[in-house]
Design a protein around this motif. Structure first.
Motif, mmCIF file in Angstrom:
data_model
loop_
_atom_site.group_PDB
_atom_site.id
_atom_site.type_symbol
_atom_site.label_atom_id
_atom_site.label_comp_id
_atom_site.label_asym_id
_atom_site.label_seq_id
_atom_site.Cartn_x
_atom_site.Cartn_y
_atom_site.Cartn_z
ATOM 1 N N ASN A 165 -10.613 4.881 -1.358
ATOM 2 C CA ASN A 165 -10.938 5.083 0.056
ATOM 3 C C ASN A 165 -9.804 4.603 0.951
ATOM 4 O OD1 ASN A 165 -13.340 5.987 -0.920
ATOM 5 N ND2 ASN A 165 -14.636 4.653 0.316
ATOM 6 N N ASP A 166 -9.265 3.408 0.617
ATOM 7 C CA ASP A 166 -8.169 2.857 1.420
ATOM 8 C C ASP A 166 -6.792 3.286 0.921
ATOM 9 O OD1 ASP A 166 -10.267 1.580 2.652
ATOM 10 O OD2 ASP A 166 -9.917 -0.359 1.694
ATOM 11 N N ASN A 167 -6.735 3.877 -0.274
ATOM 12 C CA ASN A 167 -5.466 4.313 -0.881
ATOM 13 C C ASN A 167 -4.455 3.171 -1.009
ATOM 14 O OD1 ASN A 167 -6.154 7.088 -1.229
ATOM 15 N ND2 ASN A 167 -5.832 7.406 0.970
ATOM 16 N N ASP A 168 -4.979 1.974 -1.258
ATOM 17 C CA ASP A 168 -4.116 0.807 -1.424
ATOM 18 C C ASP A 168 -4.089 0.454 -2.920
ATOM 19 O OD1 ASP A 168 -2.673 -1.494 -1.259
ATOM 20 O OD2 ASP A 168 -3.812 -2.368 0.396
ATOM 21 N N VAL B 230 -11.114 0.100 -2.440
ATOM 22 C CA VAL B 230 -9.732 -0.238 -2.072
ATOM 23 C C VAL B 230 -8.765 0.819 -2.591
ATOM 24 C CG1 VAL B 230 -7.870 -1.888 -2.463
ATOM 25 C CG2 VAL B 230 -10.161 -2.710 -1.901
ATOM 26 N N SER C 155 0.815 -1.213 0.000
ATOM 27 C CA SER C 155 0.000 0.000 0.000
ATOM 28 C C SER C 155 0.851 1.267 0.000
ATOM 29 C CB SER C 155 -0.935 0.010 1.214
ATOM 30 O OG SER C 155 -0.189 -0.083 2.421
#
Length: 283
Positions: A249-252, A246, A40
């Motif tokens: 929102n999660d910046n992965d 993913v 990530s």
């Protein structure tokens, strides 16, 4: 010498297409594969870690199963509706050109407009659909809460029915009329002619419709996102929606890239399987 010149000429004409696919298809895929091998933070190398992680992620598996159900429902119902409309509007009916044009309008309309339109129509408080039901003495429904996935399937079928109809119309108009005349002379009724002549000769068109429909539905994101936002809960959180969460929102982005590559593999496998089934059917 002549063959070499012909080969060079052929490659000269093929070069733009080869460059197009290389720059806009193969290079992005290679970039996704490379990005999917990092964590990530975009720095730590994890190899196949993101890919194996996807198989153990319950939310990804849930979204994938929902996507398969959505794709299956849309393909079956959409193909049946498009074929039915094509058969009807292939007859010598008054105003059939107008009906064909009207049915094609939803497909030509922006998916954002389609989504907002149906979200307002299905609103349980002010939506026109519930008002029509109440006007005839039927109770209103919370469509997007009670039947979310079926509702999304219905909207997708409605918006794409015109395009599917046009494809089947092209296939129907390519069937020689002599086959139907011979069948009538033999005493075959409308249903017998449909199942013995129309359906078999439409097999290539049906295969094409199913393949492009599968590719489109497995990648569907905008319509469910606009209408339901993936809800209620995760009832309409399709695979592409999960990928979006993913990534943004999660910046992965590493994990999201791995998910996109896995989606590409699934689409290729299912498309090739459809082609093999189609070849066996034709044989």
């Amino acid at each position: 010498m002549i063959r070499r010149r012909q080969a060079l000429t052929a490659w000269l004409f093929l070069t733009p297409a080869v460059l197009f696919f290389a720059l806009l298809f193969f290079v992005p895929i290679g970039n996704q594969l490379l990005t999917g091998a990092y964590g990530s933070d975009g720095v730590s190398f994890v190899g196949l870690g993101n890919f194996t992680r996807a198989f153990a992620d319950p939310e990804v598996l849930h979204s994938f199963l929902i996507t398969l159900a959505y794709a299956a429902g849309t393909l079956v119902v959409g193909t049946a509706v498009g074929l039915g409309l094509a058969v009807i509007l292939n007859q010598s009916l008054r105003g059939r050109t107008l009906f064909r044009s009207v049915l094609l309008i939803p497909y030509l309309t922006s998916v954002s407009i389609i989504g907002l339109l149906w979200r307002n129509i299905l609103d349980p408080q002010v939506g026109i659909l519930n008002r029509l039901l109440e006007a005839v003495g039927l109770p209103g429904q919370t469509w997007l809460s009670t039947h979310p996935l079926a509702t999304i399937v219905g909207i997708t079928v409605w918006s794409g029915a015109g395009y599917t109809m046009v494809l089947f119309l092209a296939g129907l108009q390519g069937i020689p009329g002599l086959y139907y005349e011979a069948a009538r002379i033999d005493g075959a009724g409308p249903w017998r002619r449909f199942f013995a002549i129309t359906l078999p000769l439409l097999a290539p068109t049906t295969l094409f419709v199913s393949i492009i429909g599968l590719i489109s539905t497995l990648q569907q994101f905008a319509l469910p996102y606009i209408v339901t936002g993936g809800g209620p809960g995760n009832a309409t959180s399709l695979y592409a929606h999960r990928l979006f969460i993913v990534a943004f929102n999660d910046n992965d982005f590493g994990y999201a890239s791995a998910l996109s590559v896995l989606l590409l593999i699934v689409v290729l496998i299912l498309s090739l399987a459809q082609l093999r089934i189609g070849e066996r059917t034709d044989a």
